[in-house]
Design a protein around this motif. Structure first.
Motif, short mmCIF file in Angstrom:
data_model
loop_
_atom_site.label_atom_id
_atom_site.label_comp_id
_atom_site.label_asym_id
_atom_site.label_seq_id
_atom_site.Cartn_x
_atom_site.Cartn_y
_atom_site.Cartn_z
N LEU A 7 0.91 -1.31 -0.03
CA LEU A 7 -0.07 -0.15 0.11
C LEU A 7 0.79 1.40 -0.06
CD1 LEU A 7 -2.44 -0.95 2.64
CD2 LEU A 7 -2.96 -1.07 0.28
N ARG A 8 0.33 2.28 -0.69
CA ARG A 8 1.08 3.55 -0.67
C ARG A 8 1.45 4.30 0.65
NH1 ARG A 8 1.03 7.33 -5.83
NH2 ARG A 8 2.75 8.85 -5.10
N ASP A 9 2.64 4.58 0.94
CA ASP A 9 2.67 5.18 2.54
C ASP A 9 1.89 6.33 2.50
OD1 ASP A 9 3.85 5.77 4.77
OD2 ASP A 9 5.86 6.24 4.02
N SER A 11 -1.15 6.44 2.60
CA SER A 11 -2.68 6.44 2.12
C SER A 11 -3.51 6.17 3.28
CB SER A 11 -2.87 5.40 1.20
OG SER A 11 -2.65 4.17 1.67
N PRO A 12 -5.07 6.50 3.38
CA PRO A 12 -5.78 5.99 4.24
C PRO A 12 -5.81 4.38 4.50
CG PRO A 12 -6.87 7.62 2.90
CD PRO A 12 -5.50 7.09 2.13
N GLU A 13 -5.75 3.74 3.48
CA GLU A 13 -5.54 2.16 3.49
C GLU A 13 -4.46 1.77 4.39
OE1 GLU A 13 -7.78 3.54 -0.19
OE2 GLU A 13 -5.79 3.97 0.87
N GLU A 184 7.25 8.35 -4.99
CA GLU A 184 6.26 7.72 -4.12
C GLU A 184 6.98 6.77 -3.36
OE1 GLU A 184 4.19 6.48 -7.53
OE2 GLU A 184 5.10 4.58 -7.74
N TRP A 186 6.04 3.26 -0.99
CA TRP A 186 5.13 1.97 -0.52
C TRP A 186 5.62 1.27 0.58
CZ3 TRP A 186 1.05 1.59 -3.84
CH2 TRP A 186 0.97 2.43 -5.04
#
Length: 200
Positions: A7-9, A11-13, A184, A186
């Motif tokens: 998951l992208r660092d 991010s809400p997820e 980006e 991750w």
């Protein structure tokens, strides 16, 4: 160990997974390069730095055996986790093709470094770059990547992408020197057995 998710660092997820007990087991990054804002002389200098050490050239299907040999000898050396894993090349499809260009450094008859790049119109993304163990630390990764950038920019590619593991500080430095800008980051996350379920 439970299943892994990338998951992208920030991010809400990712925040939700961390709050639910997920652990970070690896970090990776992506970077971009725009030909219009890079001084191509840095690529020339990277190539010139190995002029007395290796011959730089584009690889062709005739190099298949050398490509497979170098890939086999280094396939266990890629740092990181699932986000930066490298699947071994196979005899059926190891060689360059119209949508996948390859560039290498040769010493004598030995292929000692190579980078494969996927090309789609005016955009390209590094598939992988590797240097034989005995030849690391001599500027060969910079040189083959610089060769690919110059050749593809000359063929009309304007946007480049690359990425890797944060464990590989050397390749981060290589890409920054060549003009890539990291944009980006991750996280590879895992929920241990017994943790409540997170994203999959």
């Amino acid at each position: 160990m439970g299943s892994k998710v990338v998951l992208r660092d920030g991010s809400p997820e990712a925040a939700a997974a961390l709050a639910a007990g997920a652990r970070v087991v690896a970090r990776s990054w992506g970077a971009g390069l725009s030909v219009e804002v890079v001084d191509a002389r840095v690529w020339e200098r990277a190539r010139e730095a190995v002029a007395g050490l290796a011959v730089l050239r584009e690889l062709t299907p005739d190099d298949r055996d050398s490509i497979l040999r170098l890939d086999r000898d280094t396939v266990a050396d890629y740092p990181g986790d699932v986000a930066t894993t490298h699947r071994p090349l196979t005899a059926g499809a190891p060689t360059p093709a119209p949508g996948r260009r390859a560039f290498g450094a040769v010493v004598g008859q030995e292929l000692v470094a190579m980078t494969f790049v996927d090309v789609d119109g005016d955009r390209a993304e590094t598939h992988f770059t590797v240097v034989a163990r005995a030849w690391r630390g001599r500027g060969l990764a910079s040189a083959v990547k610089a060769l690919s950038l110059g050749a593809l920019a000359g063929a009309g590619v304007h946007r480049f992408r690359t990425g890797g593991s944060f464990e590989n500080r050397a390749i981060i430095a290589v890409n920054e020197a060549l003009g890539y800008v990291r944009d980006e980051e991750w996280l590879t996350l895992v929920h241990d057995a017994g943790d409540r379920a997170g994203p999959t």
